[in-house]
Scaffold this motif. Structure first.
Motif, PDB file in Angstrom:
ATOM      1  N   LYS A 175       0.854  -1.176   0.000  1.00  0.00           N
ATOM      2  CA  LYS A 175       0.000   0.000   0.000  1.00  0.00           C
ATOM      3  C   LYS A 175       0.897   1.235   0.000  1.00  0.00           C
ATOM      4  O   LYS A 175       1.755   1.380   0.878  1.00  0.00           O
ATOM      5  CB  LYS A 175      -0.882  -0.022   1.240  1.00  0.00           C
ATOM      6  N   TYR A 176       0.709   2.109  -0.968  1.00  0.00           N
ATOM      7  CA  TYR A 176       1.500   3.329  -1.057  1.00  0.00           C
ATOM      8  C   TYR A 176       0.572   4.526  -0.927  1.00  0.00           C
ATOM      9  O   TYR A 176      -0.429   4.627  -1.632  1.00  0.00           O
ATOM     10  CB  TYR A 176       2.259   3.397  -2.382  1.00  0.00           C
ATOM     11  N   ARG A 177       0.906   5.416  -0.010  1.00  0.00           N
ATOM     12  CA  ARG A 177       0.136   6.650   0.168  1.00  0.00           C
ATOM     13  C   ARG A 177       1.005   7.813  -0.302  1.00  0.00           C
ATOM     14  O   ARG A 177       1.960   8.200   0.370  1.00  0.00           O
ATOM     15  CB  ARG A 177      -0.265   6.824   1.619  1.00  0.00           C
ATOM     16  N   HIS A 178       0.664   8.315  -1.479  1.00  0.00           N
ATOM     17  CA  HIS A 178       1.456   9.377  -2.086  1.00  0.00           C
ATOM     18  C   HIS A 178       1.440  10.651  -1.240  1.00  0.00           C
ATOM     19  O   HIS A 178       2.458  11.331  -1.119  1.00  0.00           O
ATOM     20  CB  HIS A 178       0.935   9.675  -3.490  1.00  0.00           C
ATOM     21  N   SER A 179       0.298  10.970  -0.651  1.00  0.00           N
ATOM     22  CA  SER A 179       0.199  12.203   0.137  1.00  0.00           C
ATOM     23  C   SER A 179       1.151  12.186   1.335  1.00  0.00           C
ATOM     24  O   SER A 179       1.656  13.224   1.741  1.00  0.00           O
ATOM     25  CB  SER A 179      -1.240  12.409   0.616  1.00  0.00           C
ATOM     26  N   GLU A 180       1.395  10.996   1.908  1.00  0.00           N
ATOM     27  CA  GLU A 180       2.306  10.880   3.044  1.00  0.00           C
ATOM     28  C   GLU A 180       3.686  10.405   2.617  1.00  0.00           C
ATOM     29  O   GLU A 180       4.636  10.479   3.392  1.00  0.00           O
ATOM     30  CB  GLU A 180       1.740   9.907   4.074  1.00  0.00           C
ATOM     31  N   LYS A 236       4.508   7.266   2.064  1.00  0.00           N
ATOM     32  CA  LYS A 236       4.813   6.067   2.839  1.00  0.00           C
ATOM     33  C   LYS A 236       4.380   4.816   2.095  1.00  0.00           C
ATOM     34  O   LYS A 236       3.345   4.785   1.436  1.00  0.00           O
ATOM     35  CB  LYS A 236       4.114   6.106   4.189  1.00  0.00           C
ATOM     36  N   LEU A 237       5.207   3.787   2.236  1.00  0.00           N
ATOM     37  CA  LEU A 237       4.927   2.478   1.671  1.00  0.00           C
ATOM     38  C   LEU A 237       4.761   1.505   2.834  1.00  0.00           C
ATOM     39  O   LEU A 237       5.604   1.452   3.724  1.00  0.00           O
ATOM     40  CB  LEU A 237       6.085   2.030   0.776  1.00  0.00           C
ATOM     41  N   LYS A 294       3.729  -6.309   9.462  1.00  0.00           N
ATOM     42  CA  LYS A 294       3.741  -5.088   8.664  1.00  0.00           C
ATOM     43  C   LYS A 294       5.110  -4.427   8.728  1.00  0.00           C
ATOM     44  O   LYS A 294       5.797  -4.478   9.746  1.00  0.00           O
ATOM     45  CB  LYS A 294       2.684  -4.102   9.166  1.00  0.00           C
ATOM     46  N   LYS A 324       6.740  -0.582   7.514  1.00  0.00           N
ATOM     47  CA  LYS A 324       6.416   0.750   7.010  1.00  0.00           C
ATOM     48  C   LYS A 324       7.705   1.503   6.737  1.00  0.00           C
ATOM     49  O   LYS A 324       8.645   1.458   7.534  1.00  0.00           O
ATOM     50  CB  LYS A 324       5.582   1.491   8.046  1.00  0.00           C
ATOM     51  N   ASP A 338       9.411   5.194   4.535  1.00  0.00           N
ATOM     52  CA  ASP A 338       9.242   6.391   3.708  1.00  0.00           C
ATOM     53  C   ASP A 338      10.505   6.658   2.906  1.00  0.00           C
ATOM     54  O   ASP A 338      10.677   7.728   2.348  1.00  0.00           O
ATOM     55  CB  ASP A 338       8.870   7.598   4.561  1.00  0.00           C
TER      56      ASP A 338
END
Length: 102
Positions: free
Chosen positions: A30-35, A37-38, A50, A52, A54
């Motif tokens: 899961k990649y969150r472009h706004s943050e 973070k992968l 998990k 996490k 960046d």
């Protein structure tokens, strides 16, 4: 859910989880472009691991983990993965361009 700090520990525990129950184990990215973070998640519905990050440099590590999981899923959980992990790419010299030096 357990966030694992060490990449090597995450890979080792993920492979153990997959080999214990290959039919039930799932691997999610899961990649969150706004943050920026992968998050990588490996679960068999009983245990959830998990990782996490960046850091952009971890993308190469994630690609290697994908190759390991693809190999195990295609050839079976008892497959020797040293041929996947043992191949190191040869470092190529940097390309010389016409751009400005930084």
């Amino acid at each position: 859910m357990v966030y694992i700090i060490s990449w090597d520990d995450f890979v080792e525990r993920s492979l153990q989880l997959f080999r214990a129950s290959p039919e039930k184990t799932r691997y999610v990215m899961k990649y969150r472009h706004s943050e920026g973070k992968l998050v990588l998640k490996v679960t068999d519905d009983k245990e959830c691991l998990k990782f996490k990050t960046d850091q952009a440099q971890d993308a190469k590590k994630m690609e290697k983990l994908n190759n390991i999981f693809f190999t195990l899923m295609a050839r079976g959980p008892e497959t020797d993965i040293t041929e996947v992990t043992g191949k190191e790419q040869i470092a190529q010299p940097p390309k010389r361009g016409r751009g400005r030096k930084q």
